[in-house]
Design a protein around this motif. Sequence first.
Motif, PDB file in Angstrom:
ATOM      1  N   MET A   1      -9.101  -0.994 -21.666  1.00 33.36           N
ATOM      2  CA  MET A   1      -8.599   0.052 -20.792  1.00 33.36           C
ATOM      3  C   MET A   1      -8.553  -0.396 -19.336  1.00 33.36           C
ATOM      4  N   ALA A   2      -9.437  -1.312 -18.957  1.00 31.11           N
ATOM      5  CA  ALA A   2      -9.438  -1.790 -17.573  1.00 31.11           C
ATOM      6  C   ALA A   2      -8.135  -2.502 -17.249  1.00 31.11           C
ATOM      7  N   ILE A   3      -7.666  -3.327 -18.166  1.00 34.77           N
ATOM      8  CA  ILE A   3      -6.414  -4.046 -17.931  1.00 34.77           C
ATOM      9  C   ILE A   3      -5.248  -3.062 -17.862  1.00 34.77           C
ATOM     10  N   ILE A   4      -5.228  -2.094 -18.754  1.00 28.55           N
ATOM     11  CA  ILE A   4      -4.131  -1.127 -18.773  1.00 28.55           C
ATOM     12  C   ILE A   4      -4.114  -0.293 -17.495  1.00 28.55           C
ATOM     13  N   SER A   5      -5.244   0.283 -17.126  1.00 27.22           N
ATOM     14  CA  SER A   5      -5.253   1.156 -15.947  1.00 27.22           C
ATOM     15  C   SER A   5      -4.971   0.375 -14.667  1.00 27.22           C
ATOM     16  N   ASN A   6      -5.539  -0.807 -14.536  1.00 28.86           N
ATOM     17  CA  ASN A   6      -5.263  -1.613 -13.348  1.00 28.86           C
ATOM     18  C   ASN A   6      -3.828  -2.128 -13.347  1.00 28.86           C
ATOM     19  N   GLY A   7      -3.299  -2.403 -14.531  1.00 31.30           N
ATOM     20  CA  GLY A   7      -1.901  -2.815 -14.635  1.00 31.30           C
ATOM     21  C   GLY A   7      -0.941  -1.695 -14.253  1.00 31.30           C
ATOM     22  N   LEU A   8      -1.250  -0.484 -14.694  1.00 30.78           N
ATOM     23  CA  LEU A   8      -0.401   0.651 -14.322  1.00 30.78           C
ATOM     24  C   LEU A   8      -0.413   0.867 -12.815  1.00 30.78           C
ATOM     25  N   LEU A   9      -1.583   0.811 -12.215  1.00 30.43           N
ATOM     26  CA  LEU A   9      -1.683   1.031 -10.777  1.00 30.43           C
ATOM     27  C   LEU A   9      -0.980  -0.089 -10.004  1.00 30.43           C
ATOM     28  N   ALA A  10      -1.229  -1.321 -10.387  1.00 35.60           N
ATOM     29  CA  ALA A  10      -0.547  -2.440  -9.728  1.00 35.60           C
ATOM     30  C   ALA A  10       0.969  -2.310  -9.896  1.00 35.60           C
ATOM     31  N   GLY A  11       1.398  -1.828 -11.055  1.00 30.40           N
ATOM     32  CA  GLY A  11       2.825  -1.641 -11.301  1.00 30.40           C
ATOM     33  C   GLY A  11       3.448  -0.589 -10.404  1.00 30.40           C
ATOM     34  N   VAL A  12       2.752   0.511 -10.192  1.00 33.20           N
ATOM     35  CA  VAL A  12       3.259   1.538  -9.276  1.00 33.20           C
ATOM     36  C   VAL A  12       3.387   0.954  -7.880  1.00 33.20           C
ATOM     37  N   PHE A  13       2.353   0.277  -7.429  1.00 30.78           N
ATOM     38  CA  PHE A  13       2.383  -0.305  -6.090  1.00 30.78           C
ATOM     39  C   PHE A  13       3.471  -1.368  -5.985  1.00 30.78           C
ATOM     40  N   PHE A  14       3.632  -2.178  -7.026  1.00 29.12           N
ATOM     41  CA  PHE A  14       4.666  -3.206  -7.058  1.00 29.12           C
ATOM     42  C   PHE A  14       6.054  -2.576  -6.973  1.00 29.12           C
ATOM     43  N   ALA A  15       6.259  -1.466  -7.669  1.00 29.94           N
ATOM     44  CA  ALA A  15       7.559  -0.784  -7.623  1.00 29.94           C
ATOM     45  C   ALA A  15       7.876  -0.304  -6.208  1.00 29.94           C
ATOM     46  N   PHE A  16       6.875   0.204  -5.515  1.00 30.83           N
ATOM     47  CA  PHE A  16       7.090   0.599  -4.123  1.00 30.83           C
ATOM     48  C   PHE A  16       7.468  -0.621  -3.280  1.00 30.83           C
ATOM     49  N   THR A  17       6.747  -1.721  -3.475  1.00 28.42           N
ATOM     50  CA  THR A  17       6.967  -2.925  -2.681  1.00 28.42           C
ATOM     51  C   THR A  17       8.343  -3.525  -2.908  1.00 28.42           C
ATOM     52  N   THR A  18       8.784  -3.541  -4.148  1.00 27.80           N
ATOM     53  CA  THR A  18      10.013  -4.258  -4.490  1.00 27.80           C
ATOM     54  C   THR A  18      11.271  -3.400  -4.519  1.00 27.80           C
ATOM     55  N   ALA A  19      11.136  -2.090  -4.632  1.00 24.20           N
ATOM     56  CA  ALA A  19      12.331  -1.263  -4.764  1.00 24.20           C
ATOM     57  C   ALA A  19      12.338  -0.043  -3.844  1.00 24.20           C
ATOM     58  N   ILE A  20      11.289   0.735  -3.868  1.00 19.56           N
ATOM     59  CA  ILE A  20      11.295   2.000  -3.131  1.00 19.56           C
ATOM     60  C   ILE A  20      11.335   1.759  -1.623  1.00 19.56           C
ATOM     61  N   CYS A  21      10.413   0.969  -1.106  1.00 15.29           N
ATOM     62  CA  CYS A  21      10.386   0.725   0.348  1.00 15.29           C
ATOM     63  C   CYS A  21      11.634  -0.019   0.837  1.00 15.29           C
ATOM     64  N   PRO A  22      12.077  -1.075   0.146  1.00 14.46           N
ATOM     65  CA  PRO A  22      13.329  -1.707   0.587  1.00 14.46           C
ATOM     66  C   PRO A  22      14.529  -0.752   0.512  1.00 14.46           C
ATOM     67  N   GLY A  23      14.548   0.102  -0.485  1.00 17.00           N
ATOM     68  CA  GLY A  23      15.634   1.075  -0.578  1.00 17.00           C
ATOM     69  C   GLY A  23      15.600   2.074   0.559  1.00 17.00           C
ATOM     70  N   LEU A  24      14.407   2.516   0.913  1.00 16.58           N
ATOM     71  CA  LEU A  24      14.276   3.494   1.993  1.00 16.58           C
ATOM     72  C   LEU A  24      14.560   2.899   3.365  1.00 16.58           C
ATOM     73  N   LYS A  25      14.481   1.580   3.509  1.00 19.62           N
ATOM     74  CA  LYS A  25      14.860   0.951   4.785  1.00 19.62           C
ATOM     75  C   LYS A  25      16.334   1.204   5.094  1.00 19.62           C
ATOM     76  N   ARG A  26      17.112   1.498   4.074  1.00 17.94           N
ATOM     77  CA  ARG A  26      18.563   1.635   4.210  1.00 17.94           C
ATOM     78  C   ARG A  26      19.020   3.053   4.544  1.00 17.94           C
ATOM     79  N   VAL A  27      18.096   3.985   4.629  1.00 19.49           N
ATOM     80  CA  VAL A  27      18.498   5.380   4.873  1.00 19.49           C
ATOM     81  C   VAL A  27      18.161   5.786   6.306  1.00 19.49           C
TER      82      VAL A  27
END
Length: 150
Positions: A1-27
Motif C-alpha cells: 500500500m505504501a508504493i500505491i499511495s505514494n505513487g498516486l500522490l506523486a502522480g497527481v503532483f507530476f500531472a500538475f508539473t507536466t500538464a496543468i501548470c504549463p497549460g495554465l501559463k497560457r491563459v
Amino acid sequence: MAIISNGLLAGVFFAFTTAICPGLKRVDDLAYVQTFRAINAAILNGRFIGVFFFAPLSAIAYAALGIIGRDPAASAAGSVAALCALLSAAITAAANVPLNRRLDSAAIGSADNQAQARSRYEGSWNLWHQARTLASTAALITLTVPFFIG
C-alpha cells in the motif's frame, strides 16, 4: 500500500508539473485565478485527502516493518521514503496551502487585481510545488528500491 499511495500522490503532483501548470501559463490572469480556485476547491475531497495522509503514514509503516523484520534494505528505504513523504506533506501544509488560501481570498474585481493575485501566487506556488513533487517522487522511487536489490 505504501508504493500505491505514494505513487498516486506523486502522480497527481507530476500531472500538475507536466500538464496543468504549463497549460495554465497560457491563459489570462482571470482564467488562471478562477481555474486554480476551482482546482483548490475540488481537490479537497476524501479520495485525495485520504491518499495525501496515507502516503507518509504507509511509508512510516513500511520502515517500521523493515526494522521489525530485520530487513536492512526495507528499513533503510522505508526510512528515507518516510522522510521524503513527510517532507512533501510539510511543504504542502507550510507553503502550498497558505498560498492557496491567499489566492482564494484575493480580490479579483479588476484586471490589476487579477494580475496581482496571480503574480503573488504563481511563482511561489510553482516553486514549492516542484519541491514537493521531487520529494514525493523520491519517496516512491525509494520504496521500490528493495524490490530491485533484494
